[in-house]
Design an enzyme around this catalytic site. Structure first.
Site, PDB file in Angstrom:
ATOM      1  N   CYS A   1       0.842  -1.190   0.000  1.00 17.12           N
ATOM      2  CA  CYS A   1       0.000   0.000   0.000  1.00 17.12           C
ATOM      3  C   CYS A   1       0.881   1.245   0.000  1.00 17.12           C
ATOM      4  CB  CYS A   1      -0.908   0.000   1.226  1.00 17.12           C
ATOM      5  SG  CYS A   1      -2.186  -1.279   1.190  1.00 17.12           S
TER       6      CYS A   1
ATOM      7  N   CYS B   1       2.282   2.675   3.284  1.00 20.43           N
ATOM      8  CA  CYS B   1       3.087   1.716   4.044  1.00 20.43           C
ATOM      9  C   CYS B   1       4.329   1.275   3.279  1.00 20.43           C
ATOM     10  CB  CYS B   1       2.252   0.497   4.401  1.00 20.43           C
ATOM     11  SG  CYS B   1       0.823   0.873   5.447  1.00 20.43           S
TER      12      CYS B   1
ATOM     13  N   CYS C   1       1.853  -8.951   6.826  1.00 25.43           N
ATOM     14  CA  CYS C   1       0.490  -8.438   6.954  1.00 25.43           C
ATOM     15  C   CYS C   1      -0.460  -9.509   7.471  1.00 25.43           C
ATOM     16  CB  CYS C   1      -0.003  -7.921   5.610  1.00 25.43           C
ATOM     17  SG  CYS C   1      -0.018  -9.166   4.310  1.00 25.43           S
TER      18      CYS C   1
END
Length: 239
Positions: free
Chosen positions: A199, A202, A227
């Site tokens: 993302c 991030c 994650c």
């Protein structure tokens, strides 16, 4: 242009293709989770090039970089006969998270970051894997301290199916040798020192000498940098 690969890479490529063919033949229906990273583009090319019966999907978290969306479109155009399904997080879950914790709450704690990943990645992944016998990933052993103990074939207890990592022993150099040899499309951010792309908020570029995963969740310790997509995996016993 003649495709030239090192003998070692040719051997790894042959092994990877054999494994993918085995997955398609013995573990149908199987799917490949394409995060649109360099490794995953190699697997996309192999599946498309050899017309393997392995479905492909991507997770759109809603926070991806513009360059990732550009690659998503380029991939569709480069492989018109290979469909890549896209799964999104549930809107009501995202709304609740943002309204209760804040749009960028993932910076505040590991718990908040993992909650965001759970909503944007894990739940859509579960839907993508529902009813499947196996899933394929582009994970490599040298990518992270959290991946050194991974096996080429594993049992994914959380999702109840077999997981395959066909590029596990490939090096970063070998991934890029394949991409260049076969002119595989890739994310433009890789040319800006982003070896690992997730993302947008991030992910950052890394400096020379930094670990390839240093740009992911850089505010956390290395042992926490997953994650949850690839957690709690146990190796299958060898036959």
């Amino acid at each position: 242009m003649e495709t030239v690969l090192s003998p070692e890479l040719q051997a790894k490529l042959a092994h990877t293709l054999t494994l993918l063919q085995q997955v398609a033949r013995e573990h149908a229906p199987a799917v490949f989770a394409n995060s649109l990273g360099a490794e995953d583009m190699v697997l996309t090319d192999l599946i498309a090039r050899h017309q393997l019966d392995i479905g492909i999907f991507s997770l759109d978290t809603g926070r991806l970089p513009a360059e990732t969306y550009e690659l998503m479109q380029h991939t569709a155009e480069a492989y018109p006969d290979t469909r890549v399904l896209v799964y999104f997080p549930r809107a009501e879950s995202v709304e609740q998270y943002v309204n209760e914790q804040g749009i960028n709450a993932f910076y505040q704690s590991i718990e908040a970051r993992k909650a965001c990943c759970r909503i944007r990645k894990l739940e859509p992944l579960a839907r993508a894997l529902a009813g499947k016998q196996a899933w394929v990933t582009g994970l490599r052993r040298e990518q992270s301290t959290t991946r050194t103990d991974m096996a080429e074939q594993e049992w994914d207890e959380a999702n109840g199916l077999t997981k395959f990592n066909p590029l596990l022993e490939w090096t970063e150099k070998e991934v890029w040798a394949y991409i260049k040899a076969y002119q595989v499309p890739y994310n433009a951010l890789h040319d800006r020192h982003y070896p690992s792309i997730g993302c947008a908020p991030c992910t950052r570029a890394i400096a020379a000498g930094e670990d390839v995963r240093a740009g992911r969740w850089w505010w956390e310790n290395p042992e926490n940098k997953e994650c949850g997509l690839h957690a709690k995996i146990s190796a299958l016993p060898t036959r």
